[in-house]
Structures are given as C-alpha cells and as structure tokens.
Design a protein around this motif. Structure first.
Motif, PDB file in Angstrom:
ATOM      1  N   THR A 216       0.828  -1.204   0.000  1.00  0.00           N
ATOM      2  CA  THR A 216       0.000   0.000   0.000  1.00  0.00           C
ATOM      3  C   THR A 216       0.862   1.255   0.000  1.00  0.00           C
ATOM      4  O   THR A 216       0.567   2.225  -0.708  1.00  0.00           O
ATOM      5  CB  THR A 216      -0.923  -0.005   1.225  1.00  0.00           C
ATOM      6  N   SER A 247       2.877   6.928   4.710  1.00  0.00           N
ATOM      7  CA  SER A 247       1.864   5.895   4.551  1.00  0.00           C
ATOM      8  C   SER A 247       1.932   4.878   5.675  1.00  0.00           C
ATOM      9  O   SER A 247       0.906   4.317   6.083  1.00  0.00           O
ATOM     10  CB  SER A 247       2.037   5.193   3.200  1.00  0.00           C
ATOM     11  N   MET A 250      -0.058   6.133   8.224  1.00  0.00           N
ATOM     12  CA  MET A 250      -1.434   6.292   7.762  1.00  0.00           C
ATOM     13  C   MET A 250      -1.877   7.746   7.743  1.00  0.00           C
ATOM     14  O   MET A 250      -3.030   8.075   8.038  1.00  0.00           O
ATOM     15  CB  MET A 250      -2.388   5.432   8.611  1.00  0.00           C
ATOM     16  N   ASP A 287      -5.721   3.286   0.200  1.00  0.00           N
ATOM     17  CA  ASP A 287      -5.449   2.633   1.482  1.00  0.00           C
ATOM     18  C   ASP A 287      -6.651   1.820   1.953  1.00  0.00           C
ATOM     19  O   ASP A 287      -6.487   0.797   2.627  1.00  0.00           O
ATOM     20  CB  ASP A 287      -5.078   3.698   2.528  1.00  0.00           C
ATOM     21  N   LYS A 291      -4.982  -2.170   0.951  1.00  0.00           N
ATOM     22  CA  LYS A 291      -4.453  -2.751   2.191  1.00  0.00           C
ATOM     23  C   LYS A 291      -5.342  -3.884   2.711  1.00  0.00           C
ATOM     24  O   LYS A 291      -4.827  -4.958   3.035  1.00  0.00           O
ATOM     25  CB  LYS A 291      -4.258  -1.671   3.245  1.00  0.00           C
TER      26      LYS A 291
END
Length: 362
Positions: A216, A247, A250, A287, A291
């Motif tokens: 991701t 990332s 997040m 995401d 993911k």
C-alpha cells in the motif's frame, strides 16, 4: 527435598531469563525490525543461497549490503533535499517580512459572509507583516524547539535502523537454526502439531501484514508522484518518497495537503482542485481498498480481526504494533477457536433389544 530442588532450579531459570531480557531490552526495537525485515525477504535469501551453491554467509552478506544501499542512499538524498526545502522556506519568510503578502486573490472577497473580513485580514497582515512576525517570533522559537526534539528522536530512529541493518545479517545467516530452536521450544511446550499450526499462523499473519503495509505504501507513493508531476509541484520525487514514509503512519494527507495549499498560494486553482481530488480519492482512497485486500488474501482469519490488530497495535505499541497487534489477535483468536471446538461423539443406531445395528459398508 526433590521438589524443593526442582523449584529452586525453576526460580533460577526464571531469574536468568529475566536477566537476559533486561540485557536485550535496549536493543528490542532493532531486533524486532531486523527479524521482520529478514522474515519478509526470506524468499530472496533462499533464492540467493541456491544461486551461490548453498553459501548462506555470502548470500546474507550480499543481501544485507543491498538493503544498506537501498535504505541508506535514499535517506541521505532525502535529507539533503529536505535541507534545501528548509532553506527555501526561510527565504520565503524573509521575503514576506520585506515585501509583504501578494495581492489577495479575487475569489477570496467573493466568499459569502466572511469574504470581506478575510480580505481585511489579508491587508492587515500585508501592512503589518514585520510587526506580526516579531510578535510571532517567540512561538516560532517554541516550534523550532519542538522540531529539534522530534529531530533528535528521528536521529535515534535512524540509529536503530542502522543497527537493524547490521543485525539482519545474523538473522539471514542463522535463520534456520533460530527457526529450529523456536520450533523445538514450542514442541516441548504444546506439542508438535500445535507448534506447527501456530508457527504457520504467526508466519502467515506477519507476511500478509508486511505485504499489505509495504504494498500500500509503494502504491500510494507512485500515485502521489504521478499527481505531483501532473500538477507541476516541485520536488515531486521527494514528496513521493515522503508519501511512502507517511503511509506507514497512515497520514499521507500531511504530504499532499500542503502541496494543495502551495498551489492555491501560487494562484493555480485548477491544479489545486485536481490535486485535492486526486489526494482524497486516489492517494488516500487506495489505502481503504488495497491494504485490506493484501492483508486478507490467503488467510482464514476474519478481516476485521486483522484490521483491528493493525490499528489497535499502532495505538498500543507504536509503530511496532503494526505487526505485533494483528499477530497477537490472530494467535488469541486461534486459541479461543481451538478451546471452543469440541469433538462430537459418534452415535450408533440400536435395535429394539438394545443391540447396535451394523450398517453395511458401501
């Protein structure tokens, strides 16, 4: 007397184990990341070992060197680019102090209810820029101190990363022996079949989380680079690498959000709208799709268990919880499932006299 001697030996073993954990505690984070990195890239290690006719030490050394180049070179390059961006930010603040703000955009005054107030505030900041910067200087100093503390933590993280890249060599070289030791220990504790089951469970969970998180992050970095390049944002490659790093935490909007603000500042409103939509629905939206798919692919665990483990682990243990959380929940979920399963005894049919009836075999 025999029982007392046995108890004393057990106490001494526990004390010895506690002392060993105390010695290894300062290196827990580096050991953890080295183990995760070695585990995630173990297929490469096996392939390289076969290519080198079974020379595990040489394969471990080459793979460790490759990781050092792949990790250290981008970090150094990224550090120099961030330093350049900081210098440009300082130059921008100096120009604002000398020349003031540019003319307010026309759309600012056309905003309903608050447009005139925003234009007045813009003019006030333009006319009193020097005084405002002087009054804000103490707060800027506090922000600088905060950034200095965070920079020290980042420096400590870089040292841990460097130590992890050194330790990963030993995990590569001695990985089979370490795996055999763990398997033998679990075999003594819970039996061979259950040891195989839980080792496979932990390995599969960690592998899926590693694939989901890194996959991701890579996808978001590539999409961010494409968006920044189309919008004409400078240093698009640097911002793409920052997106890859953010990332893991997040929070990719911390990268593309300021880029949108910069485009608005430059008056390029069309590209600002494009990048805002691209960032919201493409960069950040992937995401929510990629993911979960990568994490749940090939596993028997409910997706909600793994996702709760990912987010809860980060909140509980920090960045290491990204892998610890889902692994702990997966093992606990499997243990509860094994505990709840009960074997249903087979019933045999009986005739009127109470004798069992033998069914013919097909």
């Amino acid at each position: 007397m025999l029982n007392n001697d046995r108890l004393l030996v057990q106490i001494l073993l526990l004390v010895l184990l506690g002392a060993c954990l105390w010695v290894l505690a300062p290196f827990a984070s580096a050991l953890f990341w080295a183990a995760v990195l070695a585990f995630a890239s173990w297929p490469l290690m096996r392939l390289l070992t076969r290519q080198l006719n079974g020379n595990a030490s040489l394969a471990a050394g080459l793979l460790t060197f490759c990781w050092m180049v792949l990790v250290a070179v981008p970090l150094v390059w990224l550090g120099f680019n961030i330093a350049d961006q900081i210098r440009e930010a300082n130059a921008l603040l100096h120009n604002l102090q000398v020349d003031g703000l540019p003319a307010p955009p026309t759309w600012l005054g056309e905003l309903p209810l608050i447009g005139d107030n925003l234009v007045t505030l813009w003019s006030t900041v333009h006319e009193q820029g020097t005084a405002l910067l002087a009054s804000a200087r103490p707060y800027i100093g506090q922000v600088g101190n905060w950034l200095l503390v965070r920079s020290a933590r980042i420096g400590g993280g870089m040292l841990e990363l460097a130590l992890s890249l050194v330790l990963v060599f030993f995990f590569y070289r001695d990985g089979p022996r370490l795996a055999a030791f763990v398997h033998s220990l679990l075999d003594r504790l819970i039996g061979r079949e259950r040891a195989d089951h839980y080792l496979e469970l932990v390995a599969g969970t960690v592998q899926r989380v590693v694939n989901g998180v890194i996959g991701t992050a890579a996808a978001q970095a590539v999409l961010a680079y494409v968006g920044f390049s189309i919008a004409g944002v400078p240093a698009a490659l640097v911002l793409g690498l920052l997106t890859f790093a953010f990332s893991f935490l997040m929070v990719p909007p911390l990268v593309w959000g300021p880029a949108v603000a910069w485009l608005v500042w430059q008056g390029d409103y069309g590209m600002a709208v494009f990048l805002g939509i691209w960032g919201m629905f493409i960069i950040s939206g992937v995401d929510n799709i990629l993911k979960p798919y990568l994490i749940s692919r090939g596993g028997n665990l409910p997706l909600v268990v793994v996702l709760l483990g990912v987010f809860g682990g980060v909140l509980a243990f920090g960045f290491m919880g990204l892998f610890l959380g889902p692994t702990l929940l997966a093992v606990a979920f499997s243990l509860l499932g094994d505990w709840l399963i009960k074997e249903v005894p087979q019933t045999t049919e009986k005739d009127s006299t109470g004798e069992p009836i033998d069914k013919p075999q097909c």
